[in-house]
Design a protein around this motif. Sequence first.
Motif, PDB file in Angstrom:
ATOM      1  N   LEU A  93      77.301   5.005  24.035  1.00 39.22           N
ATOM      2  CA  LEU A  93      76.754   4.754  25.011  1.00 39.22           C
ATOM      3  C   LEU A  93      75.063   5.363  24.441  1.00 39.22           C
ATOM      4  O   LEU A  93      74.825   5.850  23.707  1.00 39.22           O
ATOM      5  N   VAL A  94      74.745   5.141  24.677  1.00 37.68           N
ATOM      6  CA  VAL A  94      72.656   4.637  25.220  1.00 37.68           C
ATOM      7  C   VAL A  94      71.955   5.282  26.760  1.00 37.68           C
ATOM      8  O   VAL A  94      72.164   4.683  26.718  1.00 37.68           O
ATOM      9  N   ILE A  95      71.961   6.280  26.762  1.00 41.94           N
ATOM     10  CA  ILE A  95      72.062   6.870  28.219  1.00 41.94           C
ATOM     11  C   ILE A  95      70.149   7.607  28.028  1.00 41.94           C
ATOM     12  O   ILE A  95      69.781   7.953  26.581  1.00 41.94           O
ATOM     13  N   GLY A  96      69.868   7.115  28.561  1.00 40.13           N
ATOM     14  CA  GLY A  96      67.699   7.191  28.692  1.00 40.13           C
ATOM     15  C   GLY A  96      67.017   7.505  29.979  1.00 40.13           C
ATOM     16  O   GLY A  96      68.010   7.061  30.839  1.00 40.13           O
ATOM     17  N   LYS A  97      65.671   7.106  29.508  1.00 36.68           N
ATOM     18  CA  LYS A  97      65.097   7.097  30.605  1.00 36.68           C
ATOM     19  C   LYS A  97      63.955   6.349  30.509  1.00 36.68           C
ATOM     20  O   LYS A  97      62.887   6.838  29.079  1.00 36.68           O
ATOM     21  N   THR A  98      63.193   5.517  31.184  1.00 33.36           N
ATOM     22  CA  THR A  98      61.459   4.529  31.076  1.00 33.36           C
ATOM     23  C   THR A  98      61.166   5.430  31.521  1.00 33.36           C
ATOM     24  O   THR A  98      60.766   6.000  32.347  1.00 33.36           O
ATOM     25  N   VAL A  99      60.268   5.910  30.197  1.00 40.62           N
ATOM     26  CA  VAL A  99      58.845   6.969  30.966  1.00 40.62           C
ATOM     27  C   VAL A  99      57.593   7.031  30.050  1.00 40.62           C
ATOM     28  O   VAL A  99      57.434   5.939  29.073  1.00 40.62           O
ATOM     29  N   LEU A 100      56.732   7.414  30.577  1.00 37.94           N
ATOM     30  CA  LEU A 100      54.851   6.997  30.210  1.00 37.94           C
ATOM     31  C   LEU A 100      55.173   8.592  29.155  1.00 37.94           C
ATOM     32  O   LEU A 100      54.611   9.288  29.444  1.00 37.94           O
ATOM     33  N   THR A 101      54.635   7.729  28.266  1.00 34.80           N
ATOM     34  CA  THR A 101      54.352   9.158  26.844  1.00 34.80           C
ATOM     35  C   THR A 101      53.185   8.207  25.938  1.00 34.80           C
ATOM     36  O   THR A 101      52.250   6.991  26.390  1.00 34.80           O
ATOM     37  N   ASP A 102      52.530   9.481  25.050  1.00 36.68           N
ATOM     38  CA  ASP A 102      51.914   9.010  24.099  1.00 36.68           C
ATOM     39  C   ASP A 102      52.346   8.071  22.686  1.00 36.68           C
ATOM     40  O   ASP A 102      53.222   7.643  23.331  1.00 36.68           O
ATOM     41  N   SER A 103      51.509   7.061  22.273  1.00 31.73           N
ATOM     42  CA  SER A 103      52.610   5.660  21.301  1.00 31.73           C
ATOM     43  C   SER A 103      52.505   6.761  20.354  1.00 31.73           C
ATOM     44  O   SER A 103      52.442   5.727  19.193  1.00 31.73           O
ATOM     45  N   VAL A 104      52.204   7.997  19.778  1.00 31.22           N
ATOM     46  CA  VAL A 104      52.235   8.462  18.631  1.00 31.22           C
ATOM     47  C   VAL A 104      53.776   9.224  18.564  1.00 31.22           C
ATOM     48  O   VAL A 104      54.397   9.112  17.213  1.00 31.22           O
ATOM     49  N   ASN A 105      53.566  10.448  19.174  1.00 29.65           N
ATOM     50  CA  ASN A 105      55.002  11.625  18.909  1.00 29.65           C
ATOM     51  C   ASN A 105      56.126  10.538  19.739  1.00 29.65           C
ATOM     52  O   ASN A 105      56.420   9.680  20.387  1.00 29.65           O
ATOM     53  N   ASN A 106      56.900  10.971  18.604  1.00 25.72           N
ATOM     54  CA  ASN A 106      58.640  11.083  19.200  1.00 25.72           C
ATOM     55  C   ASN A 106      59.443  11.807  20.258  1.00 25.72           C
ATOM     56  O   ASN A 106      59.175  13.028  19.963  1.00 25.72           O
TER      57      ASN A 106
END
Length: 173
Positions: free
Chosen positions: A71-84
Amino acid sequence: MMLLIRIHLLLLMIFTAGCVSTGDVAQVTAPSATVTASEDLEAFPLPEPDYQRHVIRLPALEDEAAHFVTLVIGKTVLTDSVNNYRLLGTLEAVTVEGWGYTYYQLESEGHMAGTLMAVNPAAPQVERFVELGAPLEPIRYNSKVPIVVIVPEGFEVKYQVWSAAELRVAPQG
């Protein structure tokens, strides 16, 4: 005594009527009635308010023992493009009492952890899928029982099907 023998023979006839012989082993088959999509979910609980239930129905495969699901569970969110980033939460495998089936329940408030690299304040935020940080155990592939996952609203459930490679023999020497 004769009545007991007749009952025993009758029960034996009823049992063997649903069997298919495969060599030396008799295998019990399911009745010919088809199971609808809603009927195979009777054992599983409905989601609580602010939660949603995802149902994964796997197609039948010739050798299901050589496959598993992650399973791959997560959310689509706005973040910066640099950090993990990773989402915080716990996914628990819950057994349905009386049925023996397993479903998966995610407890998360949607908080994220991430690296702390410096970001240009003028850089635009990007939309990306952020996964749950805890590694999830593989699930045995079984096309007869759906995989049921209950997650908070806003979470997405994706999955991957893996297959075992051909068994190889290591050379001596």
